[in-house]
Design a protein around this motif. Structure first.
Motif, PDB file in Angstrom:
ATOM      1  N   LEU A   1     -12.318 -12.559   1.142  1.00 10.86           N
ATOM      2  CA  LEU A   1     -10.918 -12.204   0.913  1.00 10.86           C
ATOM      3  C   LEU A   1     -10.096 -13.457   1.116  1.00 10.86           C
ATOM      4  CD1 LEU A   1     -10.564  -8.840   2.914  1.00 10.86           C
ATOM      5  CD2 LEU A   1     -10.894  -9.154   0.445  1.00 10.86           C
ATOM      6  N   THR A   2      -9.057 -13.623   0.288  1.00  9.83           N
ATOM      7  CA  THR A   2      -8.173 -14.767   0.519  1.00  9.83           C
ATOM      8  C   THR A   2      -6.743 -14.439   0.113  1.00  9.83           C
ATOM      9  OG1 THR A   2      -7.673 -17.065  -0.047  1.00  9.83           O
ATOM     10  CG2 THR A   2      -8.854 -15.799  -1.697  1.00  9.83           C
ATOM     11  N   ASP A   3      -5.821 -15.033   0.860  1.00  6.00           N
ATOM     12  CA  ASP A   3      -4.400 -14.877   0.537  1.00  6.00           C
ATOM     13  C   ASP A   3      -3.866 -16.134  -0.136  1.00  6.00           C
ATOM     14  OD1 ASP A   3      -4.289 -16.696   2.581  1.00  6.00           O
ATOM     15  OD2 ASP A   3      -3.058 -15.479   3.917  1.00  6.00           O
ATOM     16  N   GLY A   4      -4.769 -17.017  -0.528  1.00 10.86           N
ATOM     17  CA  GLY A   4      -4.365 -18.264  -1.177  1.00 10.86           C
ATOM     18  C   GLY A   4      -4.497 -19.446  -0.235  1.00 10.86           C
TER      19      GLY A   4
ATOM     20  N   SER B   1      -5.178 -15.360  -4.899  1.00  8.94           N
ATOM     21  CA  SER B   1      -5.243 -14.332  -3.852  1.00  8.94           C
ATOM     22  C   SER B   1      -6.044 -13.149  -4.375  1.00  8.94           C
ATOM     23  CB  SER B   1      -3.846 -13.895  -3.419  1.00  8.94           C
ATOM     24  OG  SER B   1      -3.265 -13.056  -4.385  1.00  8.94           O
ATOM     25  N   GLY B   2      -6.834 -12.544  -3.480  1.00 12.33           N
ATOM     26  CA  GLY B   2      -7.695 -11.434  -3.890  1.00 12.33           C
ATOM     27  C   GLY B   2      -9.090 -11.641  -3.324  1.00 12.33           C
TER      28      GLY B   2
ATOM     29  N   ALA C   1      -2.101  -7.975   2.978  1.00 11.01           N
ATOM     30  CA  ALA C   1      -2.020  -9.313   3.594  1.00 11.01           C
ATOM     31  C   ALA C   1      -2.472 -10.395   2.614  1.00 11.01           C
ATOM     32  CB  ALA C   1      -2.866  -9.345   4.867  1.00 11.01           C
ATOM     33  N   CYS C   2      -3.461 -10.079   1.773  1.00  8.87           N
ATOM     34  CA  CYS C   2      -3.886 -11.044   0.741  1.00  8.87           C
ATOM     35  C   CYS C   2      -2.721 -11.331  -0.207  1.00  8.87           C
ATOM     36  CB  CYS C   2      -5.068 -10.511  -0.066  1.00  8.87           C
ATOM     37  SG  CYS C   2      -6.629 -10.550   0.823  1.00  8.87           S
ATOM     38  N   ASP C   3      -1.976 -10.289  -0.537  1.00  7.43           N
ATOM     39  CA  ASP C   3      -0.869 -10.465  -1.480  1.00  7.43           C
ATOM     40  C   ASP C   3       0.293 -11.230  -0.855  1.00  7.43           C
ATOM     41  OD1 ASP C   3       0.343  -9.710  -4.165  1.00  7.43           O
ATOM     42  OD2 ASP C   3       1.876  -9.015  -2.760  1.00  7.43           O
ATOM     43  N   ASN C   4       0.603 -10.907   0.416  1.00  9.56           N
ATOM     44  CA  ASN C   4       1.823 -11.515   0.980  1.00  9.56           C
ATOM     45  C   ASN C   4       1.568 -12.727   1.873  1.00  9.56           C
ATOM     46  OD1 ASN C   4       1.184 -10.564   3.536  1.00  9.56           O
ATOM     47  ND2 ASN C   4       2.459  -8.747   3.375  1.00  9.56           N
ATOM     48  N   GLY C   5       0.304 -13.184   1.896  1.00  8.96           N
ATOM     49  CA  GLY C   5       0.021 -14.450   2.578  1.00  8.96           C
ATOM     50  C   GLY C   5      -0.113 -14.349   4.085  1.00  8.96           C
ATOM     51  N   THR C   6      -0.522 -13.193   4.603  1.00 12.84           N
ATOM     52  CA  THR C   6      -0.621 -13.045   6.071  1.00 12.84           C
ATOM     53  C   THR C   6      -2.029 -12.651   6.519  1.00 12.84           C
ATOM     54  OG1 THR C   6       0.124 -10.748   5.878  1.00 12.84           O
ATOM     55  CG2 THR C   6       1.815 -12.399   6.334  1.00 12.84           C
ATOM     56  N   LEU C   7      -3.037 -12.984   5.710  1.00 17.74           N
ATOM     57  CA  LEU C   7      -4.420 -12.621   6.064  1.00 17.74           C
ATOM     58  C   LEU C   7      -4.886 -13.436   7.276  1.00 17.74           C
ATOM     59  CD1 LEU C   7      -6.897 -10.935   4.975  1.00 17.74           C
ATOM     60  CD2 LEU C   7      -7.655 -13.064   3.908  1.00 17.74           C
ATOM     61  N   THR C   8      -5.561 -12.775   8.219  1.00 15.50           N
ATOM     62  CA  THR C   8      -6.149 -13.494   9.363  1.00 15.50           C
ATOM     63  C   THR C   8      -7.599 -13.045   9.552  1.00 15.50           C
ATOM     64  OG1 THR C   8      -5.227 -11.806  10.835  1.00 15.50           O
ATOM     65  CG2 THR C   8      -3.987 -13.864  10.651  1.00 15.50           C
TER      66      THR C   8
END
Ligand code: AMP
Ligand code: GLY
Length: 431
Positions: A202-205, A268-269, A313-320
């Motif tokens: 998974l990645t948010d970019g 992202s995705g 979170a992937c979409d809005n850039g907050t993946l941890t």
């Protein structure tokens, strides 16, 4: 609001999407669930959204008018068409990369260029737009080599040629137009040797969170014989990895993400790396811009974590990293297919025994090519019909349970491989 429910539209109709739907439905954040077009199993759990999944405008419009809070894009075609772009332009969160980033799957040549710039190991390659120079190159290097149509060809545009003659036949096929526009550019690759391993992430970019490893079985028949298919069975995690191989695969995916960022492309995705575990270490076979099918059917059941939260979170850039954890167990999935697949097969056969199989401890039957009839019967509706998945504390238990469950299900023409996971049991030295 962090705990507000979101209504979700999920695009796709395979076993992958049924597994995504089940995991999304487990989230406390999941509101109403819609699918387009879905399958027999998905439509028992979600409502049909009457939209063309490949039309960016239709999907975005429908999502907007129905107050959808998350659009999850399962297959590659809508990603490459720009469904993610259109949904995001309408102000709605989407899971899956925009069209520019989905070129990692949509164009093998683009992916190769990114890999070269990122300095990650992959098969040496050369690309061609005319048949004569492509054939001349194949004669020069000789077989074995791999010939690939550049665009999306539904898994059929890859010819693994042992001899120069087979490679030349592959070149002819690619340029004959049988893969449509996908054949306009043809890539010739060095043939890599070794077991394969898929690593979804998974990645948010910016942040990349690897999921568990898995291994697909692409050939139709036992012993890896027969034609290539969309995948006949899979397991997770892959027990035959050597020390350091997982770390190398993760490092490769992070380097690719960083290179895309350098080029101003936000990805992202799900980034799906297909690797060959060669004697010189893992090398990339391909990247896909989506979850794998059937890999998802063994990866998601073992995942602890809230998939709705992860996707938002992937979409809005907050993946941890801490959003994803793993059960300490094993999953094996066997595909029940229609006789004749991947060639011609019949549809509309009544399926019995799914409930009995699902009743076994640790077993989940994901629907792929199935249809819900008006009288409630489940009918076959595709080549790959069901993904019979078992999760258990040991690899052997999971494998035995999956096959026990396969025995409970019947439909006319039911066909499956009997050796899913055998190689993992034999160990790396015996491959
Ligand atoms: P792809 O669609 O690029 O993943 O290719 C489909 C399948 O073809 C892979 O899963 C491999 O089994 C095989 N393949 C693709 N590229 C290569 C390569 N360079 N060397 C050996 N096998 C390959
Ligand atoms: N399992 C192969 C794919 O999803 O492309």
């Amino acid at each position: 609001m962090a705990d507000e429910k979101v209504d979700i539209l999920l695009l796709g109709s395979g076993g992958r999407e049924h597994a995504l739907l089940k995991k999304l439905a487990e989230s406390p954040r999941a509101g109403k669930l819609y699918v387009a077009p879905g399958n027999g199993g998905m439509l028992q759990q979600a409502e049909l959204a009457p939209v063309n999944q490949d039309s960016p405008a239709e999907v975005a419009e429908w999502a907007k008018t129905h107050g959808i809070g998350l659009v999850v894009i399962g297959p590659e075609a809508p990603l490459v068409e720009g469904v993610g772009d259109a949904v995001r332009a309408a102000g709605i969160p989407a899971f899956g990369p925009n069209a520019d980033a989905a070129r990692m799957e949509g164009s093998k040549e683009f992916a190769k260029q990114v890999m070269a710039k990122a300095g990650v190991p992959t098969a040496a390659y050369k690309s061609f737009t005319d048949e004569a120079s492509c054939a001349a190159y194949v004669r020069e290097i000789g077989g074995p080599c791999v010939v690939k149509a550049d665009g999306l060809a539904a898994g059929k545009g890859v010819i693994v040629a042992q001899t120069t003659e087979q490679a030349l036949e592959g070149v002819r096929q690619c340029f004959s137009g049988q893969f449509g526009d996908a054949g306009n550019t043809v890539v010739v690759e060095e043939m890599l040797q070794g077991p394969e391993c898929s690593l979804l992430a998974l990645t948010d970019g910016t942040t990349l969170v690897p999921l568990a490893t898995s291994q697909d079985h692409k050939r139709a028949l036992d012993g890896d014989r027969g034609l290539n298919t969309g995948g006949m069975g899979v397991y997770s995690p892959v027990p035959i990895l050597l020390p350091g191989e997982l770390e190398t695969m993760v490092e490769i995916e992070k380097k690719v993400l960083a290179e895309l960022n350098r080029e101003g492309i936000r990805y992202s995705g799900c980034l799906y790396g297909g690797f060959m575990l060669t004697k010189d270490g893992p090398k990339v076979l391909e990247f896909n811009a989506r979850f794998g099918d059937p890999e998802t059917q063994v990866v998601l059941p073992r995942m602890k974590g809230d998939l709705v939260e992860c996707f938002l979170a992937c979409d809005n850039g907050t993946l941890t990293e801490d959003m994803v954890q793993w059960e300490d167990d094993w999953a094996v999935s066997v595909v029940l297919a229609s006789a004749g697949y991947p060639g011609h097969y019949e549809k509309g056969k009544k399926i019995v025994g799914i409930d009995d199989a699902n009743a076994l401890d640790g077993v989940t039957v994901y629907h792929a090519g199935t249809k819900l009839a008006e009288n409630g019967d489940i009918l076959t509706n595709g080549g790959r019909v069901l993904d019979v998945t078992a999760v258990a504390p040991t690899f052997e238990d999971a494998r035995n349970k999956a096959y026990e469950a396969c025995d409970k299900i019947w439909f006319e023409g039911k066909t499956y491989r009997h050796d899913i996971g055998i190689k993992a049991i034999k160990g790396r030295a015996n491959l």
